[in-house]
Design an enzyme around this catalytic site. Structure first.
Site, PDB file in Angstrom:
ATOM      1  N   LYS A 111       0.805  -1.230   0.000  1.00  0.00           N
ATOM      2  CA  LYS A 111       0.000   0.000   0.000  1.00  0.00           C
ATOM      3  C   LYS A 111       0.829   1.268   0.000  1.00  0.00           C
ATOM      4  O   LYS A 111       0.320   2.332  -0.304  1.00  0.00           O
ATOM      5  CB  LYS A 111      -0.931   0.018   1.226  1.00  0.00           C
ATOM      6  N   LYS A 194      -9.734 -11.648  -5.824  1.00  0.00           N
ATOM      7  CA  LYS A 194     -10.768 -11.678  -4.784  1.00  0.00           C
ATOM      8  C   LYS A 194     -11.785 -10.565  -4.967  1.00  0.00           C
ATOM      9  O   LYS A 194     -11.426  -9.470  -5.385  1.00  0.00           O
ATOM     10  CB  LYS A 194     -10.107 -11.482  -3.408  1.00  0.00           C
ATOM     11  N   LYS A 197     -13.685  -4.797  -1.506  1.00  0.00           N
ATOM     12  CA  LYS A 197     -14.416  -3.565  -1.241  1.00  0.00           C
ATOM     13  C   LYS A 197     -13.694  -2.378  -1.844  1.00  0.00           C
ATOM     14  O   LYS A 197     -14.279  -1.374  -2.163  1.00  0.00           O
ATOM     15  CB  LYS A 197     -14.524  -3.322   0.277  1.00  0.00           C
TER      16      LYS A 197
END
Ligand code: TRP
Length: 326
Positions: A111, A194, A197
């Site tokens: 990230k 996957k 969100k």
């Protein structure tokens, strides 16, 4: 009775991946365990959400947890920021954690802003220490999480052991509980990744609140392959296998065992839509009712926050004493 704790970020709409992969097992865990479920709004701050959105998503997360079947009489649902011991214990644990081990966290490495590393927030770096505090404050024996949290759990265990050795035996060393066969729900459009969100894939993601027509539309357009055989084979048939996985998870069967019941992709897709619609119907009904009564949702959270704080305060005080604070 075991103490179970887990956390979820109030970031965006819950989808069937969250539901089948995690929330459904939280509901099961509330019966045989002393379960604590934390809405981790402080963790969500690491992605700089819009303030009004963060506030409304925190309430919405609570509504969702109640709607999927968590019962405040059988478990404790609370909001991380409302229990100040989380940030207080984080400091004590930051003085035990090392730069080296935090720098090795793969989620951080993924990230961080690789081109401008001095602009990466410190919060993103210390994120796993706050997570360790979430867990250790409640003497949790077991922490149900997804595979992607394994490394964070290992860190929490290590920090507990190190603190206990350096000072005194304060913390329970928690076990990660990673379901071996949780439904791994993949994106309907990109079945090799996957359902997420944070990545925008409107057609590939089925939200818990998607209405029947919406579910039908998305499942109908799910990516399959140019073959015609309904067979469970995630390697060479990721799209079809994901549909089988979904149907299996929704109906309590294994994807292998149901494959032969369907002659065509069309049949399989109709069955998947129908199963998802039925699975989500009661959740959506409860969600609609709760949304009309935000006052009672807030009252439930206030009760949860108080109950959580009572536990957290005791642990924090013992830890603070152990390190030599007055
Ligand atoms: N980091 C977790 C996730 O992204 C959420 C989380 C925060 C959590 N604190 C926790 C999970 C404590 C388990 C226990 O999924």
């Amino acid at each position: 009775m075991q103490r179970v704790l887990s956390g979820v970020q109030p970031s965006g709409d819950f989808h069937i991946g969250n539901y089948l992969g995690a929330l459904r097992s939280w509901v099961q865990d509330q019966d045989e365990n002393d379960a604590f479920y934390c809405i981790v709004d402080l963790h969500a701050l690491t992605s700089s959400p819009n303030p009004d959105e963060l506030r409304s998503r925190t309430i919405d997360a609570a509504i969702n947890l109640l709607a999927v079947g968590l019962d405040p009489d059988r478990c404790t649902i609370f909001v991380q920021s409302q229990v100040p011991e989380h940030t207080r214990l984080t400091w004590l644990l930051e003085c035990v954690a090392t730069m080296g081990e935090l720098g090795r966290m793969t989620q951080f490495k993924d990230k961080r802003d690789s081109s401008k590393s001095d602009r990466t927030s410190v919060g993103l770096f210390t994120y796993p220490v706050l997570q360790a505090a979430d867990i250790l404050l409640y003497n949790a024996n077991r922490v149900p999480v997804g595979e992607d949290q394994r490394q964070h759990l290992e860190l929490a265990r290590e920090l507990a052991r190190r603190f206990n050795t350096r000072y005194s035996d304060i913390f329970v060393v928690p076990e990660a509980s990673i379901p071996s066969r949780a439904a791994r729900v993949m994106d309907l459009q990109y079945p090799e990744r996957k359902m997420s969100k944070s990545i925008k894939s409107p057609l590939g993601t089925v939200a818990v609140l998607d209405r029947p027509s919406e579910i039908e539309r998305k499942v109908k357009r799910a990516v399959t392959d140019s073959d015609t055989e309904v067979r469970y084979d995630p390697e060479s048939k990721p799209g079809v296998s994901n549909l089988l996985e979904l149907l299996g998870a929704a109906t309590g069967a294994t994807p292998e065992s149901i494959a032969s019941s369907y002659q065509s992709y069309g049949d399989l897709k109709s069955a998947v839509s129908e199963a998802l619609i039925e699975m989500l119907r009661p959740v959506q009904e409860r969600h609609d009712d709760l949304s009309k009564d935000i006052g009672s949702v807030k009252a439930t959270l206030a009760k949860g926050n108080d109950a959580a704080r009572a536990v957290a305060q005791r642990t924090y005080e013992r830890a603070a004493q152990a390190v030599g604070l007055l």
